[in-house]
Design a protein around this motif. Structure first.
Motif, PDB file in Angstrom:
ATOM      1  N   GLY A 151     -11.620   7.472  14.297  1.00  0.00           N
ATOM      2  CA  GLY A 151     -11.880   6.275  15.082  1.00  0.00           C
ATOM      3  C   GLY A 151     -11.842   4.988  14.286  1.00  0.00           C
ATOM      4  O   GLY A 151     -12.274   3.939  14.773  1.00  0.00           O
ATOM      5  N   LEU A 152     -11.306   5.032  13.069  1.00  0.00           N
ATOM      6  CA  LEU A 152     -11.230   3.833  12.223  1.00  0.00           C
ATOM      7  C   LEU A 152     -10.040   2.965  12.609  1.00  0.00           C
ATOM      8  O   LEU A 152      -8.988   3.485  12.993  1.00  0.00           O
ATOM      9  CB  LEU A 152     -11.085   4.225  10.753  1.00  0.00           C
ATOM     10  CG  LEU A 152     -12.265   4.874  10.053  1.00  0.00           C
ATOM     11  CD1 LEU A 152     -11.848   5.327   8.659  1.00  0.00           C
ATOM     12  CD2 LEU A 152     -13.446   3.908   9.962  1.00  0.00           C
ATOM     13  N   PRO A 153     -10.157   1.651  12.436  1.00  0.00           N
ATOM     14  CA  PRO A 153      -8.960   0.819  12.494  1.00  0.00           C
ATOM     15  C   PRO A 153      -8.141   1.061  11.237  1.00  0.00           C
ATOM     16  O   PRO A 153      -8.703   1.306  10.163  1.00  0.00           O
ATOM     17  CB  PRO A 153      -9.518  -0.612  12.529  1.00  0.00           C
ATOM     18  CG  PRO A 153     -10.856  -0.510  11.872  1.00  0.00           C
ATOM     19  CD  PRO A 153     -11.382   0.852  12.209  1.00  0.00           C
ATOM     20  N   PRO A 154      -6.824   1.035  11.303  1.00  0.00           N
ATOM     21  CA  PRO A 154      -6.000   1.346  10.123  1.00  0.00           C
ATOM     22  C   PRO A 154      -6.315   0.483   8.910  1.00  0.00           C
ATOM     23  O   PRO A 154      -6.253   0.976   7.770  1.00  0.00           O
ATOM     24  CB  PRO A 154      -4.575   1.116  10.626  1.00  0.00           C
ATOM     25  CG  PRO A 154      -4.654   1.351  12.099  1.00  0.00           C
ATOM     26  CD  PRO A 154      -5.999   0.822  12.508  1.00  0.00           C
ATOM     27  N   ASP A 155      -6.652  -0.782   9.123  1.00  0.00           N
ATOM     28  CA  ASP A 155      -6.876  -1.662   7.976  1.00  0.00           C
ATOM     29  C   ASP A 155      -8.208  -1.387   7.264  1.00  0.00           C
ATOM     30  O   ASP A 155      -8.522  -2.035   6.265  1.00  0.00           O
ATOM     31  CB  ASP A 155      -6.777  -3.129   8.378  1.00  0.00           C
ATOM     32  CG  ASP A 155      -7.817  -3.561   9.403  1.00  0.00           C
ATOM     33  OD1 ASP A 155      -8.654  -2.711   9.809  1.00  0.00           O
ATOM     34  OD2 ASP A 155      -7.799  -4.742   9.807  1.00  0.00           O
ATOM     35  N   ALA A 156      -8.981  -0.416   7.758  1.00  0.00           N
ATOM     36  CA  ALA A 156     -10.201  -0.021   7.057  1.00  0.00           C
ATOM     37  C   ALA A 156      -9.898   0.928   5.903  1.00  0.00           C
ATOM     38  O   ALA A 156     -10.754   1.184   5.058  1.00  0.00           O
ATOM     39  CB  ALA A 156     -11.185   0.637   8.021  1.00  0.00           C
ATOM     40  N   LEU A 157      -8.675   1.441   5.869  1.00  0.00           N
ATOM     41  CA  LEU A 157      -8.284   2.409   4.838  1.00  0.00           C
ATOM     42  C   LEU A 157      -7.306   1.778   3.860  1.00  0.00           C
ATOM     43  O   LEU A 157      -6.385   1.067   4.253  1.00  0.00           O
ATOM     44  CB  LEU A 157      -7.633   3.632   5.487  1.00  0.00           C
ATOM     45  CG  LEU A 157      -7.100   4.712   4.539  1.00  0.00           C
ATOM     46  CD1 LEU A 157      -8.246   5.386   3.796  1.00  0.00           C
ATOM     47  CD2 LEU A 157      -6.292   5.751   5.322  1.00  0.00           C
ATOM     48  N   GLU A 158      -7.516   2.077   2.575  1.00  0.00           N
ATOM     49  CA  GLU A 158      -6.598   1.640   1.530  1.00  0.00           C
ATOM     50  C   GLU A 158      -6.185   2.858   0.711  1.00  0.00           C
ATOM     51  O   GLU A 158      -7.031   3.642   0.292  1.00  0.00           O
ATOM     52  CB  GLU A 158      -7.282   0.619   0.620  1.00  0.00           C
ATOM     53  CG  GLU A 158      -6.400   0.051  -0.479  1.00  0.00           C
ATOM     54  CD  GLU A 158      -7.127  -1.022  -1.249  1.00  0.00           C
ATOM     55  OE1 GLU A 158      -7.091  -2.188  -0.814  1.00  0.00           O
ATOM     56  OE2 GLU A 158      -7.767  -0.690  -2.271  1.00  0.00           O
ATOM     57  N   LEU A 159      -4.899   3.028   0.516  1.00  0.00           N
ATOM     58  CA  LEU A 159      -4.385   4.135  -0.277  1.00  0.00           C
ATOM     59  C   LEU A 159      -4.019   3.639  -1.666  1.00  0.00           C
ATOM     60  O   LEU A 159      -3.374   2.600  -1.808  1.00  0.00           O
ATOM     61  CB  LEU A 159      -3.161   4.759   0.402  1.00  0.00           C
ATOM     62  CG  LEU A 159      -3.407   5.349   1.792  1.00  0.00           C
ATOM     63  CD1 LEU A 159      -2.106   5.928   2.349  1.00  0.00           C
ATOM     64  CD2 LEU A 159      -4.493   6.426   1.765  1.00  0.00           C
ATOM     65  N   GLU A 160      -4.433   4.394  -2.680  1.00  0.00           N
ATOM     66  CA  GLU A 160      -4.166   4.024  -4.064  1.00  0.00           C
ATOM     67  C   GLU A 160      -3.105   4.942  -4.648  1.00  0.00           C
ATOM     68  O   GLU A 160      -3.242   6.164  -4.599  1.00  0.00           O
ATOM     69  CB  GLU A 160      -5.440   4.115  -4.901  1.00  0.00           C
ATOM     70  CG  GLU A 160      -6.537   3.159  -4.463  1.00  0.00           C
ATOM     71  CD  GLU A 160      -7.725   3.197  -5.400  1.00  0.00           C
ATOM     72  OE1 GLU A 160      -7.674   3.950  -6.398  1.00  0.00           O
ATOM     73  OE2 GLU A 160      -8.699   2.465  -5.151  1.00  0.00           O
ATOM     74  N   ILE A 161      -2.072   4.355  -5.218  1.00  0.00           N
ATOM     75  CA  ILE A 161      -1.062   5.113  -5.946  1.00  0.00           C
ATOM     76  C   ILE A 161      -0.958   4.531  -7.350  1.00  0.00           C
ATOM     77  O   ILE A 161      -1.243   3.348  -7.567  1.00  0.00           O
ATOM     78  CB  ILE A 161       0.308   5.086  -5.243  1.00  0.00           C
ATOM     79  CG1 ILE A 161       0.863   3.660  -5.198  1.00  0.00           C
ATOM     80  CG2 ILE A 161       0.220   5.673  -3.847  1.00  0.00           C
ATOM     81  CD1 ILE A 161       2.292   3.589  -4.691  1.00  0.00           C
ATOM     82  N   THR A 162      -0.586   5.362  -8.307  1.00  0.00           N
ATOM     83  CA  THR A 162      -0.546   4.894  -9.688  1.00  0.00           C
ATOM     84  C   THR A 162       0.726   4.101  -9.967  1.00  0.00           C
ATOM     85  O   THR A 162       1.744   4.252  -9.291  1.00  0.00           O
ATOM     86  CB  THR A 162      -0.618   6.067 -10.674  1.00  0.00           C
ATOM     87  OG1 THR A 162       0.530   6.899 -10.491  1.00  0.00           O
ATOM     88  CG2 THR A 162      -1.884   6.882 -10.465  1.00  0.00           C
ATOM     89  N   GLU A 163       0.629   3.290 -10.994  1.00  0.00           N
ATOM     90  CA  GLU A 163       1.766   2.476 -11.423  1.00  0.00           C
ATOM     91  C   GLU A 163       2.949   3.359 -11.820  1.00  0.00           C
ATOM     92  O   GLU A 163       4.105   3.064 -11.502  1.00  0.00           O
ATOM     93  CB  GLU A 163       1.336   1.600 -12.591  1.00  0.00           C
ATOM     94  CG  GLU A 163       2.391   0.642 -13.108  1.00  0.00           C
ATOM     95  CD  GLU A 163       1.885  -0.164 -14.282  1.00  0.00           C
ATOM     96  OE1 GLU A 163       2.632  -1.060 -14.720  1.00  0.00           O
ATOM     97  OE2 GLU A 163       0.771   0.083 -14.766  1.00  0.00           O
ATOM     98  N   SER A 164       2.666   4.477 -12.496  1.00  0.00           N
ATOM     99  CA  SER A 164       3.742   5.362 -12.934  1.00  0.00           C
ATOM    100  C   SER A 164       4.437   6.029 -11.752  1.00  0.00           C
ATOM    101  O   SER A 164       5.653   6.247 -11.781  1.00  0.00           O
ATOM    102  CB  SER A 164       3.199   6.432 -13.887  1.00  0.00           C
ATOM    103  OG  SER A 164       2.157   7.166 -13.277  1.00  0.00           O
ATOM    104  N   LEU A 165       3.688   6.330 -10.696  1.00  0.00           N
ATOM    105  CA  LEU A 165       4.288   6.941  -9.502  1.00  0.00           C
ATOM    106  C   LEU A 165       5.287   5.989  -8.856  1.00  0.00           C
ATOM    107  O   LEU A 165       6.348   6.408  -8.391  1.00  0.00           O
ATOM    108  CB  LEU A 165       3.188   7.322  -8.509  1.00  0.00           C
ATOM    109  CG  LEU A 165       3.564   8.148  -7.268  1.00  0.00           C
ATOM    110  CD1 LEU A 165       2.334   8.890  -6.749  1.00  0.00           C
ATOM    111  CD2 LEU A 165       4.150   7.307  -6.157  1.00  0.00           C
ATOM    112  N   VAL A 166       4.941   4.713  -8.836  1.00  0.00           N
ATOM    113  CA  VAL A 166       5.809   3.713  -8.213  1.00  0.00           C
ATOM    114  C   VAL A 166       7.210   3.737  -8.796  1.00  0.00           C
ATOM    115  O   VAL A 166       8.211   3.632  -8.094  1.00  0.00           O
ATOM    116  CB  VAL A 166       5.201   2.300  -8.373  1.00  0.00           C
ATOM    117  CG1 VAL A 166       6.216   1.227  -7.994  1.00  0.00           C
ATOM    118  CG2 VAL A 166       3.952   2.161  -7.513  1.00  0.00           C
TER     119      VAL A 166
END
Length: 248
Positions: free
Chosen positions: A103-118
């Protein structure tokens, strides 16, 4: 049922108000005790369970945030995504499902990815991040400063936050070394990307970050990662200014 999540507050520099949490996986083994993620995450990846466990983390974190937002509807949650999870073609669907079921709004979630993955497969990364942004979630680059980013490529990504790694934050207080966090902060500001400083342990570091307009920080200066019960003991509920009491 041996896995659990701990949460580390992410704090606004200007007034020390908790605005978000980072969800962190913990394993309490009945015989080995607390097993470090540095030991068990590679095992999960090697035996093909990281996607299943990562999905569990995402669902649990979303459900926990939904409960906390009843007391402060502005709170957000950051969840790490491993390289294997990120390559999963159903990732966007799984994120959307977790958000919808909680039931969360999407902007309540932040996904973290590493610099090396990018930088592993930039065009694929760009495509996946674009789809996640269209979903409405935030995107953060974790451990920024430890990899070898192509800055021109970085500017093309739909990034909301750069998380400055502790190795850079720790240079604050060193007359010559301070030029590095200063340069990273200026780069982020030039790209119009918010900054979160990791590993803040001293008041001197926080003062430095405040003076340079950094938005948020996390680290032992405010609080270690804590269990839900430990956090809720410190969570001020029903007050005009909802925050966490600083942990010594």
């Amino acid at each position: 049922n041996e896995f659990s999540l701990h949460y580390q507050p992410q704090v606004r520099c200007s007034d020390d108000k908790v605005v978000s949490f980072e969800a962190l996986l913990r394993w309490n083994h009945p015989k080995l005790g607390q097993v470090s993620p540095a030991r068990f995450i590679p095992v999960l990846e090697s035996i093909g369970l990281i996607e299943e466990v990562g999905g569990w983390v995402l669902r649990q974190a979303c459900r926990q945030l939904a409960r906390w937002r009843r007391h402060d509807p502005e709170l957000r949650m950051a969840v790490n995504v491993s390289a294997i999870q990120f390559e999963d073609p159903t990732l966007v669907y799984k994120v959307a499902t977790s958000i919808e079921s909680s039931g969360l709004p999407p902007d309540a979630l932040e996904l973290e990815i590493t610099e090396s993955l990018v930088m592993r497969d930039f065009e694929q990364t760009l495509s996946t991040l674009t789809r996640l942004k269209e979903l409405g979630v935030g995107i953060a680059i974790d451990d920024f400063g430890t990899g070898y980013s192509n800055l021109a490529s970085l500017a093309r990504l739909p990034i909301d936050v750069l998380k400055i790694d502790r190795s850079i934050t720790s240079l604050i207080g060193d007359e010559k070394g301070e030029s590095i966090p200063t340069a990273v902060i200026q780069l982020s500001q030039a790209l119009d990307i918010d900054i979160l400083a990791e590993g803040v342990e001293e008041r001197e570091e926080l003062d430095f970050l405040r003076a340079r307009g950094v938005q948020t920080y996390q680290g032992y200066y405010f609080a270690r990662p804590l269990s839900v019960s430990a956090l809720e003991e410190r969570l001020e509920i029903g007050r005009a200014r909802k925050t966490l009491k600083k942990v010594s």
